[in-house]
Design an enzyme around this catalytic site. Structure first.
Site, PDB file in Angstrom:
ATOM      1  N   HIS A 192       7.661 -26.788  -1.481  1.00  0.00           N
ATOM      2  CA  HIS A 192       6.960 -27.871  -2.181  1.00  0.00           C
ATOM      3  C   HIS A 192       5.785 -27.332  -2.991  1.00  0.00           C
ATOM      4  CE1 HIS A 192       9.320 -30.884   0.070  1.00  0.00           C
ATOM      5  NE2 HIS A 192       9.390 -29.870   0.927  1.00  0.00           N
ATOM      6  N   LYS A 251     -14.321   0.560  -3.951  1.00  0.00           N
ATOM      7  CA  LYS A 251     -15.420   0.995  -3.073  1.00  0.00           C
ATOM      8  C   LYS A 251     -16.481   1.717  -3.890  1.00  0.00           C
ATOM      9  CE  LYS A 251     -12.518   1.628   1.014  1.00  0.00           C
ATOM     10  NZ  LYS A 251     -11.919   2.593   1.915  1.00  0.00           N
ATOM     11  N   GLU A 272       0.823  -1.204   0.000  1.00  0.00           N
ATOM     12  CA  GLU A 272       0.000   0.000   0.000  1.00  0.00           C
ATOM     13  C   GLU A 272       0.868   1.270   0.000  1.00  0.00           C
ATOM     14  OE1 GLU A 272      -4.266  -0.727   1.805  1.00  0.00           O
ATOM     15  OE2 GLU A 272      -3.138   0.553   3.169  1.00  0.00           O
TER      16      GLU A 272
HETATM   17  O1  PA5 Z   1      -3.602   1.277   5.955  1.00  0.00           O
HETATM   18  C1  PA5 Z   1      -4.691   1.769   5.717  1.00  0.00           C
HETATM   19  O2  PA5 Z   1      -4.885   2.994   5.774  1.00  0.00           O
HETATM   20  C2  PA5 Z   1      -5.873   0.900   5.359  1.00  0.00           C
HETATM   21  O3  PA5 Z   1      -5.516  -0.419   5.180  1.00  0.00           O
HETATM   22  C3  PA5 Z   1      -6.926   0.974   6.460  1.00  0.00           C
HETATM   23  O4  PA5 Z   1      -6.333   0.571   7.662  1.00  0.00           O
HETATM   24  C4  PA5 Z   1      -8.123   0.106   6.139  1.00  0.00           C
HETATM   25  O5  PA5 Z   1      -8.664   0.479   4.907  1.00  0.00           O
HETATM   26  C5  PA5 Z   1      -9.173   0.226   7.215  1.00  0.00           C
HETATM   27  O6  PA5 Z   1      -9.539   1.565   7.396  1.00  0.00           O
HETATM   28  P1  PA5 Z   1     -10.300   2.073   8.658  1.00  0.00           P
HETATM   29  O7  PA5 Z   1      -9.456   1.862   9.857  1.00  0.00           O
HETATM   30  O8  PA5 Z   1     -10.582   3.506   8.386  1.00  0.00           O
HETATM   31  O9  PA5 Z   1     -11.591   1.249   8.759  1.00  0.00           O
END
Ligand code: PA5
Length: 446
Positions: free
Chosen positions: A308, A422, A287
């Site tokens: 394996h 989303k 990310e």
């Molecule tokens: O690292 C990030 O920002 C994302 O992976 C969020 O943690 C994830 O989308 C969950 O978001 P939230 O804590 O707002 O529900």
């Protein structure tokens, strides 16, 4: 302490090529401390370990105890950065066969809101029927669909079982200090809540109540986890020379390899307990770096099992891979292989040896084979699996991720691409406000 060994990378990038990024790594580390780089409103994690004072921990531990006192099972609701850190540390610190042990000192921790599977959710609700329950709901934005659905279900279950008043003792929220539906809901219902600091993004939040509260509820020594991270914070600080700063060196090595065409990094370990550390790491790096058409693709294997399955590809497939091995020096338990009088399996040459010696020789054999096959190898030796070293490892990976993202030239602290699915999902589910998208997507699917 945790170390870094980059002597086996030469098949992909020479020591000189890695060292040529020394200045870039130092500058990037400097930017994380000066706050002058991209995404500088999300740098709260840099000094976070030092800010987790005994008072902060005491409040978290008191809330965790409150839940553990009333519940045999605590359902931790969250996704992405609001899930993977707690899951990773919990798995690392938990006996692999804990579910077969009849005696339990702490509540079971189970996770929800990390998928939208009807089967998973129904099975969870069924399984909870035989236990007393509580929940920790974690969402920084407070609006993420997966945890919001899971919380709606858990809230209803807890209120149906215990009543609205008692439910307040069994629900704790971790969310933004002011915004989002979860904040408004927990304020109006009067739940105990913890704040995720504004300047700490989800994937860097494991040392906030996001990770610490579920872990404390599971009986994990969170003070040691934080102490390990604090020591690593010092060991990777701005004034630590590159030659001693393993986060800077790791970031330089992986960027040098990337520049030479090694686009995939496989995080490997020989300890199954560390599988979710790799999942957490994948989110952290994927990310943070995968944007603007750039970034190393983070993958993982647990060895020797995956030799394996993925071993063939790693040894002989397309040469775009490098491997980073978390190498645990000392196992937590001892098992010795015994001699067998018939030796029908031909294994008496191992008699008297510890299983760990076999595991270590497998590891060494694999490194040599993979390097011979053109897979550069980075090794991260950690003395043993305990809270202290896991805390240090998490912070080292976070620091290296920030440095690495800056060397790569991206903002490591945003995730604009996560919104695309989303929008489509909301349009397809006819969420109010998505009418135009709904129409467009339906036309496209005709
Ligand atoms: O690292 C990030 O920002 C994302 O992976 C969020 O943690 C994830 O989308 C969950 O978001 P939230 O804590 O707002 O529900």
């Amino acid at each position: 302490m945790i170390k870094l060994d980059i002597t086996q990378t030469a098949v992909g990038a020479s020591a000189a090529e890695i060292a040529s990024l020394k200045e870039a790594a130092e500058q990037a580390n400097g930017l994380l401390h000066s706050g002058k780089g991209a995404g500088n409103d999300f740098l709260g994690w840099v000094n976070l370990p030092a800010e987790v004072t005994p008072d902060v921990l005491a409040e978290i531990e008191a809330a965790a105890k409150g839940l553990a006192d009333v519940a045999e099972v605590i359902v931790v609701i969250g996704i992405g950065g609001s899930y993977l850190g707690a899951k990773a540390v919990l798995d690392a610190m938990t006996d692999s066969f804990h579910y077969l042990h009849r005696e339990r000192k702490a509540p079971y921790i189970v996770f929800a809101g990390c998928n939208i599977s009807e089967t998973y959710t129904a099975e969870l609700l069924d399984a909870l029927k035989s236990y007393s329950i509580a929940t920790i709901v974690i969402s920084k934005s407070g609006t993420t669909t997966e945890p919001a659905i899971a919380f709606r279900l858990m809230k209803a279950e807890i209120e149906a079982r215990y009543g609205v008043e008692e439910a307040r003792k069994r629900i704790v929220a971790v969310t933004d200090k002011a915004r989002g539906a979860l904040k408004s809901l927990s304020d109006s219902e009067g739940y105990k809540s913890f704040v995720i600091p504004d300047n700490v993004g989800g994937r860097f939040s494991v040392l906030t109540p996001v990770g610490l509260l579920p872990l404390a509820a599971a009986g994990i020594n969170v003070a040691e986890l934080v102490r390990g991270a604090q020591d690593m914070q010092r060991a990777t600080a701005e004034d630590v020379p590159y030659e001693q700063n393993i986060a800077a060196q790791y970031a330089a090595a992986r960027n040098a390899l990337y520049n030479k065409g090694y686009k995939i990094e496989i995080l490997a370990s020989y300890e199954p307990r560390l599988q979710y550390i790799a999942e957490w790491w994948k989110q952290l790096y994927g990310e943070s770096e995968g944007k603007e058409g750039k970034g190393i693709f983070p993958a993982s294997v647990t060895l020797t099992a995956d030799l394996h399955s993925m071993g063939q590809y790693i040894q002989e497939g397309e040469r775009t891979l490098f491997e980073t091995v978390i190498s645990v020096e000392k196992p937590l338990r001892e098992v010795t292989i015994e001699a067998d009088k018939d030796n029908l399996d031909g294994l008496n040459f191992l008699a008297g040896k510890r299983l760990d010696e076999v595991n270590k020789m497998a590891e060494l054999g694999v490194v040599l084979a993979h390097v011979d096959g053109g897979v550069p190898n980075i090794k991260i030796p950690i003395p043993e699996i305990n809270e202290y070293y896991i805390g240090a490892l998490l912070y080292m990976f976070e620091k290296a991720c920030g440095i690495s993202g800056y060397i790569l030239g991206v903002n490591p602290f945003n995730q604009p691409g996560v919104e695309a699915y989303k929008k489509n999902m909301f349009a397809l589910l006819d969420k109010p406000g998505y009418e135009a998208e709904s129409e467009a997507i339906r036309a496209r699917l005709k």
